[in-house]
Design a protein around this motif. Structure first.
Motif, mmCIF file in Angstrom:
data_model
loop_
_atom_site.group_PDB
_atom_site.id
_atom_site.type_symbol
_atom_site.label_atom_id
_atom_site.label_comp_id
_atom_site.label_asym_id
_atom_site.label_seq_id
_atom_site.Cartn_x
_atom_site.Cartn_y
_atom_site.Cartn_z
ATOM 1 N N TRP A 30 72.266 61.619 3.547
ATOM 2 C CA TRP A 30 73.215 60.510 3.724
ATOM 3 C C TRP A 30 72.918 59.747 5.018
ATOM 4 N N SER A 31 72.578 60.454 6.070
ATOM 5 C CA SER A 31 72.266 59.806 7.344
ATOM 6 C C SER A 31 71.033 58.919 7.218
ATOM 7 N N VAL A 32 70.046 59.379 6.449
ATOM 8 C CA VAL A 32 68.852 58.562 6.219
ATOM 9 C C VAL A 32 69.224 57.275 5.488
ATOM 10 N N ALA A 33 70.057 57.392 4.449
ATOM 11 C CA ALA A 33 70.473 56.209 3.695
ATOM 12 C C ALA A 33 71.246 55.238 4.579
ATOM 13 N N ALA A 34 72.179 55.763 5.368
ATOM 14 C CA ALA A 34 72.967 54.902 6.248
ATOM 15 C C ALA A 34 72.084 54.219 7.286
ATOM 16 N N GLY A 35 71.110 54.949 7.809
ATOM 17 C CA GLY A 35 70.208 54.358 8.788
ATOM 18 C C GLY A 35 69.357 53.249 8.196
ATOM 19 N N LEU A 94 70.144 51.303 5.838
ATOM 20 C CA LEU A 94 70.979 50.132 5.584
ATOM 21 C C LEU A 94 71.427 49.445 6.869
ATOM 22 N N MET A 95 71.767 50.230 7.893
ATOM 23 C CA MET A 95 72.405 49.663 9.076
ATOM 24 C C MET A 95 71.423 49.201 10.147
ATOM 25 N N VAL A 96 70.339 49.925 10.355
ATOM 26 C CA VAL A 96 69.423 49.562 11.445
ATOM 27 C C VAL A 96 68.880 48.140 11.285
ATOM 28 N N PRO A 97 68.423 47.727 10.086
ATOM 29 C CA PRO A 97 67.976 46.332 9.961
ATOM 30 C C PRO A 97 69.082 45.325 10.260
ATOM 31 N N LEU A 98 70.315 45.612 9.829
ATOM 32 C CA LEU A 98 71.417 44.681 10.088
ATOM 33 C C LEU A 98 71.712 44.566 11.576
ATOM 34 N N LEU A 99 71.578 45.662 12.295
ATOM 35 C CA LEU A 99 71.909 45.670 13.716
ATOM 36 C C LEU A 99 70.789 45.116 14.587
ATOM 37 N N THR A 100 69.567 45.145 14.093
ATOM 38 C CA THR A 100 68.433 44.769 14.938
ATOM 39 C C THR A 100 67.691 43.521 14.474
ATOM 40 N N ALA A 101 67.743 43.198 13.191
ATOM 41 C CA ALA A 101 66.968 42.051 12.699
ATOM 42 C C ALA A 101 67.789 41.220 11.723
ATOM 43 N N ASP A 102 67.858 41.658 10.463
ATOM 44 C CA ASP A 102 68.556 40.877 9.446
ATOM 45 C C ASP A 102 68.617 41.697 8.164
ATOM 46 N N PHE A 103 69.464 41.261 7.245
ATOM 47 C CA PHE A 103 69.544 41.892 5.932
ATOM 48 C C PHE A 103 68.322 41.529 5.098
ATOM 49 N N ASP A 104 67.874 42.485 4.290
ATOM 50 C CA ASP A 104 66.800 42.219 3.337
ATOM 51 C C ASP A 104 66.953 43.207 2.187
ATOM 52 N N TYR A 105 66.797 42.715 0.955
ATOM 53 C CA TYR A 105 66.994 43.571 -0.217
ATOM 54 C C TYR A 105 65.982 44.711 -0.292
ATOM 55 N N ARG A 106 64.852 44.573 0.352
ATOM 56 C CA ARG A 106 63.841 45.622 0.262
ATOM 57 C C ARG A 106 64.307 46.922 0.905
ATOM 58 N N TYR A 107 65.269 46.854 1.824
ATOM 59 C CA TYR A 107 65.760 48.069 2.465
ATOM 60 C C TYR A 107 66.739 48.832 1.573
ATOM 61 N N ILE A 108 67.302 48.162 0.574
ATOM 62 C CA ILE A 108 68.284 48.823 -0.285
ATOM 63 C C ILE A 108 67.618 49.849 -1.194
ATOM 64 N N LEU A 109 66.390 49.586 -1.624
ATOM 65 C CA LEU A 109 65.719 50.483 -2.566
ATOM 66 C C LEU A 109 65.555 51.898 -2.010
ATOM 67 N N PRO A 110 64.934 52.096 -0.839
ATOM 68 C CA PRO A 110 64.833 53.474 -0.325
ATOM 69 C C PRO A 110 66.185 54.052 0.066
#
Length: 221
Positions: free
Chosen positions: A159-164, A166-182
């Motif tokens: 769960w921590s891997v999934a949350a990371g 999803l959240m790390v790109p939002l906090l540091t760069a931007d949203f992108d759909y490619r991060y949702i798959l893993p």
């Protein structure tokens, strides 16, 4: 120098400040890294609520029902089965190099062809069959229950891997759909581990061999 130059209504997605040609942080060197970090921290400190709103917009895209052309259509289309064959996209790359430099270095890459009706089936499939945002949120909530149960540390890790993811790109760069798959894969693993029943053989794994061999006292008659 670091601030966006376009009017607010004409600005592209946040990630364009990193990847677009001419970006002051597009060069992979120590000076650009230090300059970008200082600017980012100063901007967050000066406009914390705007930063929170930007992260919130990314969460809306993550858990929304529909998909959108984000950050723009030329990017989102690269994640889908195409209508026709395409060559290397022409957007700028890091270090200020154009995509032609990649072709010159690695070659044009393999060529392909599209055959119907199978390609059409896949394009129809991708438009309708995918994990909707609310479904992903429900899967994450199932996995979240593992954080309250010490014996499900494996689920908590997934769960921590999934949350990371999803959240790390939002906090540091931007949203992108490619991060949702893993992230979806890890979230499903966490949900499965968190909700599975413990088998009797697993229930005693934490006991010592002496404890398992100890006789059970007889009940008084």
């Amino acid at each position: 120098m670091m601030c966006p130059r376009r009017p607010v209504g004409e600005r592209e997605a946040s990630s364009s400040q990193i990847w677009e040609k001419g970006s002051p942080v597009a060069k992979l060197d120590d000076a650009a890294n230090v300059r970008g970090r200082r600017f980012a921290l100063a901007a967050i400190e000066a406009q914390p609520w705007d930063y929170a709103a930007t992260v919130g917009d990314g969460l809306k895209l993550t858990f929304g029902w529909a998909r959108h052309d984000y950050p723009k259509h030329s990017v989102s289309r690269l994640y889908e089965f195409p209508v026709d064959t395409r060559t290397q996209p022409g957007y700028p790359l890091m270090q200020g190099q154009e995509s032609a430099a990649v072709v010159a270095y690695a070659g044009p890459g393999p060529t392909g062809s599209i055959h119907g009706p199978y390609a059409g089936w896949l394009r129809t499939y991708q438009d309708w069959i995918f994990v909707r945002g609310p479904v992903l949120a429900f899967i994450l909530l199932l996995g979240l229950t593992a954080l309250r149960r010490r014996e499900r540390l494996d689920a908590a890790l997934a769960w921590s891997v999934a949350a990371g993811l999803l959240m790390v790109p939002l906090l540091t760069a931007d949203f992108d759909y490619r991060y949702i798959l893993p992230a979806t894969s890890s979230a499903c693993v966490a949900a499965a581990l968190a909700t599975r029943r413990t088998r009797p053989s697993e229930a005693g794994e934490g006991e010592s061999s002496a404890e398992r061999r100890a006789p059970v006292p007889a009940e008084p008659r």
